[in-house]
Design a protein around this motif. Structure first.
Motif, PDB file in Angstrom:
ATOM      1  N   THR A   5      19.269  -1.120 -11.620  1.00 47.27           N
ATOM      2  CA  THR A   5      18.029  -0.380 -11.693  1.00 47.27           C
ATOM      3  C   THR A   5      17.144  -0.619 -10.494  1.00 47.27           C
ATOM      4  OG1 THR A   5      17.015  -2.222 -12.786  1.00 47.27           O
ATOM      5  CG2 THR A   5      17.995  -0.584 -14.192  1.00 47.27           C
ATOM      6  N   LEU A   6      16.248   0.290 -10.323  1.00 48.83           N
ATOM      7  CA  LEU A   6      15.209   0.165  -9.319  1.00 48.83           C
ATOM      8  C   LEU A   6      13.952   0.720  -9.963  1.00 48.83           C
ATOM      9  CD1 LEU A   6      14.427  -0.408  -6.369  1.00 48.83           C
ATOM     10  CD2 LEU A   6      15.134   1.911  -5.850  1.00 48.83           C
ATOM     11  N   ARG A   7      12.915  -0.067  -9.996  1.00 51.18           N
ATOM     12  CA  ARG A   7      11.693   0.388 -10.674  1.00 51.18           C
ATOM     13  C   ARG A   7      10.477  -0.141  -9.947  1.00 51.18           C
ATOM     14  NH1 ARG A   7      11.257   4.899 -12.288  1.00 51.18           N
ATOM     15  NH2 ARG A   7       9.548   5.168 -13.671  1.00 51.18           N
ATOM     16  N   PHE A   8       9.340   0.488 -10.175  1.00 56.00           N
ATOM     17  CA  PHE A   8       8.123   0.134  -9.470  1.00 56.00           C
ATOM     18  C   PHE A   8       7.001  -0.227 -10.423  1.00 56.00           C
ATOM     19  CE2 PHE A   8      10.526   3.156  -6.945  1.00 56.00           C
ATOM     20  CZ  PHE A   8      10.637   2.474  -5.741  1.00 56.00           C
ATOM     21  N   ASP A  22       2.782  -5.389 -17.785  1.00 57.39           N
ATOM     22  CA  ASP A  22       3.472  -4.113 -17.877  1.00 57.39           C
ATOM     23  C   ASP A  22       4.918  -4.307 -18.331  1.00 57.39           C
ATOM     24  OD1 ASP A  22       3.818  -1.371 -17.682  1.00 57.39           O
ATOM     25  OD2 ASP A  22       3.716  -1.302 -15.499  1.00 57.39           O
ATOM     26  N   THR A  23       5.398  -3.335 -19.050  1.00 53.77           N
ATOM     27  CA  THR A  23       6.817  -3.228 -19.356  1.00 53.77           C
ATOM     28  C   THR A  23       7.286  -1.963 -18.662  1.00 53.77           C
ATOM     29  OG1 THR A  23       6.546  -4.339 -21.475  1.00 53.77           O
ATOM     30  CG2 THR A  23       8.542  -3.024 -21.183  1.00 53.77           C
ATOM     31  N   VAL A  24       8.015  -2.151 -17.582  1.00 51.62           N
ATOM     32  CA  VAL A  24       8.455  -1.005 -16.789  1.00 51.62           C
ATOM     33  C   VAL A  24       9.828  -0.551 -17.264  1.00 51.62           C
ATOM     34  CG1 VAL A  24       7.076  -1.552 -14.753  1.00 51.62           C
ATOM     35  CG2 VAL A  24       9.360  -2.490 -14.950  1.00 51.62           C
ATOM     36  N   LYS A  25      10.000   0.746 -17.322  1.00 55.25           N
ATOM     37  CA  LYS A  25      11.287   1.311 -17.702  1.00 55.25           C
ATOM     38  C   LYS A  25      12.233   1.196 -16.515  1.00 55.25           C
ATOM     39  CE  LYS A  25       9.662   4.540 -21.181  1.00 55.25           C
ATOM     40  NZ  LYS A  25       9.896   3.614 -22.262  1.00 55.25           N
TER      41      LYS A  25
END
Length: 147
Positions: A5-8, A22-25
């Motif tokens: 994954t890659l998330r911001f 935060d809970t990032v998807k």
């Protein structure tokens, strides 16, 4: 290892010395949801006397040092096929070192990391632009369990 994954995580709140929880998807390269990652970002100014009543903004603290705690709690709902030796890595602003959690020792779709990275950054105009427009890029990595 496969990049799952890659998330911001966007950092605008840090401009006002506000914590981010935060809970990032997590999304794979196909744009598919493949889990979640729980993090916290906590900005700290060591000299508490610098805080003033009302809205505090880093704009007024140019040249001062800011400590940023990046707490990576854990992930959940990861794909089973890539849930072995999972770790998370990120970089912050212009820091040269990659921040990387240890690999999770268990094969699990919900690895716990519970690790805090401390980054010290001088507040500059470029740093303020990064906080306003940039984001913390988070990568989750895992591999298939050996059969």
């Amino acid at each position: 290892n496969n990049a799952m994954t890659l998330r911001f995580c966007y950092l605008q709140s840090v401009l006002y010395l506000m914590n981010i929880e935060d809970t990032v998807k997590l999304v794979n390269f196909k744009g598919e949801h493949v889990g979640e990652l729980s993090i916290r970002v906590i900005p700290l100014i060591e000299d508490k006397s610098m805080y003033v009543a009302g809205e505090t903004s880093l704009v007024h603290l140019l040249g001062e040092k800011l400590d940023v705690l990046i707490y990576v709690e854990g992930a959940k709902q990861l794909p089973y096929k890539l849930c072995s030796a999972v770790f998370v890595r990120t970089m912050f602003f212009l820091q040269h070192d990659i921040l990387s959690t240890p690999r999770c020792e268990r094969t699990t779709t919900s690895p716990r990391f519970e690790i805090t990275f401390r980054v010290t950054q001088t507040i500059t105009e470029d740093f303020l632009v990064y906080l306003e427009r940039g984001a913390l890029e988070l990568q989750a990595w895992g591999k298939q369990e050996a059969q």
